[in-house]
Scaffold this motif. Structure first.
Motif, PDB file in Angstrom:
ATOM      1  N   SER A 171       4.851   1.919   0.098  1.00  0.00           N
ATOM      2  CA  SER A 171       5.460   2.663  -0.935  1.00  0.00           C
ATOM      3  C   SER A 171       6.318   3.648  -0.169  1.00  0.00           C
ATOM      4  O   SER A 171       7.495   3.856  -0.859  1.00  0.00           O
ATOM      5  CB  SER A 171       4.448   3.191  -1.765  1.00  0.00           C
ATOM      6  OG  SER A 171       3.681   2.277  -2.249  1.00  0.00           O
ATOM      7  N   TRP A 172       6.140   4.311   0.701  1.00  0.00           N
ATOM      8  CA  TRP A 172       6.864   5.386   1.279  1.00  0.00           C
ATOM      9  C   TRP A 172       8.070   4.749   1.975  1.00  0.00           C
ATOM     10  O   TRP A 172       9.337   5.160   1.753  1.00  0.00           O
ATOM     11  CB  TRP A 172       6.175   6.310   2.381  1.00  0.00           C
ATOM     12  CG  TRP A 172       5.391   7.369   1.760  1.00  0.00           C
ATOM     13  CD1 TRP A 172       3.965   7.429   1.448  1.00  0.00           C
ATOM     14  CD2 TRP A 172       5.836   8.609   1.333  1.00  0.00           C
ATOM     15  NE1 TRP A 172       3.477   8.356   0.853  1.00  0.00           N
ATOM     16  CE2 TRP A 172       4.679   9.367   0.893  1.00  0.00           C
ATOM     17  CE3 TRP A 172       6.992   9.324   1.427  1.00  0.00           C
ATOM     18  CZ2 TRP A 172       4.684  10.619   0.203  1.00  0.00           C
ATOM     19  CZ3 TRP A 172       7.209  10.609   0.856  1.00  0.00           C
ATOM     20  CH2 TRP A 172       6.117  11.201   0.245  1.00  0.00           C
ATOM     21  N   ASP A 218       0.814  -1.181  -0.190  1.00  0.00           N
ATOM     22  CA  ASP A 218      -0.053   0.012  -0.130  1.00  0.00           C
ATOM     23  C   ASP A 218       0.957   1.332  -0.024  1.00  0.00           C
ATOM     24  O   ASP A 218       2.023   1.250  -0.069  1.00  0.00           O
ATOM     25  CB  ASP A 218      -0.925   0.048   1.174  1.00  0.00           C
ATOM     26  CG  ASP A 218      -0.149  -0.256   2.602  1.00  0.00           C
ATOM     27  OD1 ASP A 218       0.891   0.192   2.504  1.00  0.00           O
ATOM     28  OD2 ASP A 218      -0.855  -0.222   3.395  1.00  0.00           O
ATOM     29  N   ILE A 219       0.122   2.332   0.209  1.00  0.00           N
ATOM     30  CA  ILE A 219       0.872   3.559   0.112  1.00  0.00           C
ATOM     31  C   ILE A 219       1.801   3.678   1.177  1.00  0.00           C
ATOM     32  O   ILE A 219       2.902   4.275   0.990  1.00  0.00           O
ATOM     33  CB  ILE A 219      -0.143   4.951   0.053  1.00  0.00           C
ATOM     34  CG1 ILE A 219      -1.015   4.893  -1.131  1.00  0.00           C
ATOM     35  CG2 ILE A 219       0.524   6.359   0.696  1.00  0.00           C
ATOM     36  CD1 ILE A 219      -2.091   6.000  -1.023  1.00  0.00           C
TER      37      ILE A 219
END
Length: 143
Positions: free
Chosen positions: A83-84, A79-80
């Motif tokens: 991703s970070w 997920d986001i």
């Protein structure tokens, strides 16, 4: 009950081996309710099965993926948040002149994003990532 573990492909697939490591199989069964699978690891498993010749073994492994893994484990998305974390891992490794293996670094980022211990047989594959991140790793083959 809160999950603790993210099982790498080489851990969950151990139960499909002709002579599985009984210590690992026992640990998988004991921690089933505390464990999750990452979507990247699940994709690795499916891809590995698809590369096999069409035969009974391939069919049995697809059944294992669907009837056992998909039914019994929450499969966490990349997920986001992951991703970070993944972009941080890649940037930190590149600053050291290292390259992050894509699947391994995505699996590591998923574990970190969900505050889970990554369980893998291939601990060395994650050594560089551990040096630049908060990744926690266990190897049930060595316990």
């Amino acid at each position: 009950m809160q999950s603790i573990y993210l099982l790498d492909t080489n851990i969950i697939s151990e139960v499909t081996k002709p002579k599985p490591n009984q210590k690992v199989v026992r640990k998988i069964l004991e921690t089933r309710s505390l464990s999750k699978i990452g979507s990247v690891g699940f994709e690795e498993m499916l891809y590995g099965v698809k590369k096999l010749p069409v035969c009974k073994k391939q069919s049995d492994l697809f059944t294992f993926c669907i009837d056992y893994v998909q039914r019994n484990y929450e499969i966490l998305p990349f997920d986001i948040h992951a991703s970070w974390i993944h972009s941080d891992i890649r940037e930190r490794l590149e600053a050291k002149g290292k390259k992050a293996p894509l699947a391994d670094s995505m699996i590591a980022a998923t574990a970190i994003a969900n505050n889970l211990v990554l369980v893998t047989r291939n601990v060395k594959d994650f050594d560089e990532i551990r040096q630049v991140s908060a990744l926690m790793v266990e190897n049930w083959f060595d316990e």
